[in-house]
Design a protein around this motif. Structure first.
Motif, short mmCIF file in Angstrom:
data_model
loop_
_atom_site.label_atom_id
_atom_site.label_comp_id
_atom_site.label_asym_id
_atom_site.label_seq_id
_atom_site.Cartn_x
_atom_site.Cartn_y
_atom_site.Cartn_z
N LYS A 143 3.63 17.72 -35.20
CA LYS A 143 4.14 16.34 -35.46
C LYS A 143 3.35 15.39 -35.33
O LYS A 143 3.19 14.36 -36.28
CB LYS A 143 5.25 16.23 -34.24
N GLY A 205 8.92 17.54 -29.97
CA GLY A 205 8.57 18.77 -30.33
C GLY A 205 9.48 20.20 -29.55
O GLY A 205 9.89 20.83 -30.54
N GLU A 289 8.71 21.24 -19.55
CA GLU A 289 8.39 19.93 -20.10
C GLU A 289 9.25 18.78 -20.05
O GLU A 289 8.90 17.51 -20.06
CB GLU A 289 7.88 20.03 -21.61
O1 PA5 Z 1 7.20 19.36 -26.79
C1 PA5 Z 1 6.21 18.77 -27.16
O2 PA5 Z 1 6.00 17.76 -27.59
C2 PA5 Z 1 4.83 19.47 -27.40
O3 PA5 Z 1 4.69 20.70 -26.90
C3 PA5 Z 1 4.38 19.53 -28.53
O4 PA5 Z 1 5.17 20.38 -29.67
C4 PA5 Z 1 2.84 20.26 -28.84
O5 PA5 Z 1 1.90 19.80 -27.94
C5 PA5 Z 1 2.47 20.28 -30.19
O6 PA5 Z 1 2.42 19.12 -30.77
P1 PA5 Z 1 2.35 18.58 -32.39
O7 PA5 Z 1 3.38 19.17 -33.05
O8 PA5 Z 1 1.98 17.13 -32.21
O9 PA5 Z 1 1.00 19.36 -32.49
#
Ligand code: PA5
Length: 451
Positions: A143, A205, A289
């Protein structure tokens, strides 16, 4: 109804649930009215292939890209970490089992492996061996478009694609799922001309598995993503009404809250189906998270039974009494194998001959439930009728909404993850990333003193 919640073994007194009514209803309304903390990340509540968070035609493009990948390759490498990885892997194992890459596939599905979720060169090297001389494609998913682990893996697999198919040929096999406008991956994809898919702005995410983030790998692996979305829609309708007595999302959130007040600060999500192991990993990220902030939250762990009854089972039965358990039980097995009869009976197992493994698994679950309750571990049971595409979508929404209500009951913002940034900053500084120079010397001095 494919999901049922049983809280009879949670050890609640008759008034306890009722006395959380005010709080759980307030949290529910806060979520539904979109007035709570983090309310710009509520895309998961109205996610639909026709809704605004999908770019026009995105859902159909996902299906078309999946068909194209199935036609051009025998293997897809899906590169991502955290929310950009866990959901798709959970889905493929939920519906196809632990050996989903090896067993017969539906809908023209091909093998899907995951990379970019660690920084291990051994892992990448084994994956290269699995690909061998076969045709492969890559779906890079980030993302932010700036996460180190997937960026490293993408460089490696992009180079391999370019060596095998040339620069032009490689472009036709790379699919990027990222932010609509910003981030390094968006820039790279546009510069190189990859087909791209969007992670909506309103979707963090761990809430992104039902966007292209999860849907493309799922469809490539042979899942029916229309059925997944129907499961999601069915759950959204079922848990829409604020009614503590009849809405299982509210009952689950309220029970978790009571558990926490009683000092049961660790929730074990246990299962008796290996196909649910990765779903547990997805659940851990979602809960940890989202809730683990401001020195609050229930710590989520998982147990895969009966395997783990032979390891952490001892602690669950008899260790510190800080646990409660939520059992994810599947009523109908994908197939049912009976224990063969052996006239010699040297192993003494003839008491079980003719009984199905599903029946034995259920007795193991019942026996464990009673033992754990006797040992002071309150048990909740979430029963699913079976593991299929529809039920995956349904269960995902069930946990999303439970989490939203739970976190608002705790008074935390479930939709950010400030704590995840701390290790990243230190790692960037130690690796010498521009912009982090000021931190490097201090970190190195601290490490020299302790390592
Ligand atoms: O839940 C979240 O936001 C994180 O676990 C992200 O998914 C993870 O850090 C990967 O991020 P990104 O999709 O920006 O690479």
């Amino acid at each position: 109804m494919s999901i049922k919640l049983n809280i009879n073994n949670a050890g609640l007194r008759s008034h306890e649930l009722d006395q959380t009514r005010f709080l759980v209803e307030a949290a529910f309304h806060n979520l539904e009215s979109k007035q709570g903390a983090g309310n710009d990340f509520l895309g998961w509540m109205d996610m639909d292939e026709t809704a605004a968070q999908f770019a026009p035609g995105e859902f159909e493009r996902i299906k078309a890209a999946a068909k194209k990948i199935q036609g051009q390759s025998q293997v897809l490498i899906a590169i991502g970490i955290g929310g950009s990885y866990l959901g798709a892997r959970a889905a493929l194992e939920f519906t196809g089992g632990s050996f989903y890459n090896q067993v017969a596939k539906r809908n023209g599905g091909i093998e899907v492996y995951f990379a970019g979720n660690n920084i291990s060169s051994a892992y990448v090297s084994y994956l290269m061996q699995i690909i061998g001389d076969r045709d492969f494609s890559v779906n890079v998913i980030s993302k932010s478009g700036t996460t180190t682990e997937p960026a490293v893996a993408f460089r490696i697999f992009k180079e391999k694609l370019e060596q095998k198919y040339g620069k032009e040929g490689a472009k036709d096999r790379i699919y990027a799922t990222t932010d609509a406008k910003k981030g390094a991956l968006r820039g790279l994809a546009e510069a190189e001309g990859y087909e791209t898919f969007v992670v909506p702005d309103t979707t963090g995410g761990r809430f992104s598995v039902l966007t292209a983030v999860g849907l493309l790998p799922m469809a490539v692996g042979g899942m029916d993503i229309d059925a997944v979305m129907q499961g999601y829609r069915d759950a959204r309708a079922r848990y829409a009404v604020c009614d503590l007595d009849n809405n299982d999302v509210m009952r689950y959130a309220a029970t978790r809250f009571i558990m926490m007040l009683k000092g049961k600060k660790i929730e074990i999500l246990s299962n008796y189906e290996p196909a649910l192991t990765q779903f547990g990993e997805w659940y851990k990220q979602l809960m940890a998270e989202s809730e683990g902030k401001d020195q609050k939250g229930v710590f989520p762990v998982t147990a895969n039974f009966t395997t783990d009854l032979h390891s952490i089972g001892q602690f669950i039965q008899d260790g510190s009494r800080t646990l409660f358990e939520t059992v994810l039980w599947v009523e109908k097995s994908a197939c049912d194998i009976a224990v063969p009869h052996d006239p010699a009976n040297v192993d003494g197992l003839n008491f079980a001959s003719g009984k199905t493994m599903q029946f034995m698994n259920e007795q193991a679950m019942h026996g464990t439930l009673l033992a754990h309750v006797d040992g002071g571990v309150p048990n909740l049971i979430i029963t699913l009728d079976e593991l299929n595409d529809h039920n995956f979508g349904e269960l995902v929404f069930f946990f999303w909404k439970t989490l939203g209500v739970s976190a608002y009951m705790l008074g935390v913002n479930p939709f950010n993850q400030p704590g995840v940034e701390d290790y990243k900053k230190n790692m960037f500084a130690l690796l010498g990333k521009p912009g982090y120079e000021d931190m490097k010397a201090d970190l190195e001095a601290r490490l020299n003193a302790v390592l």
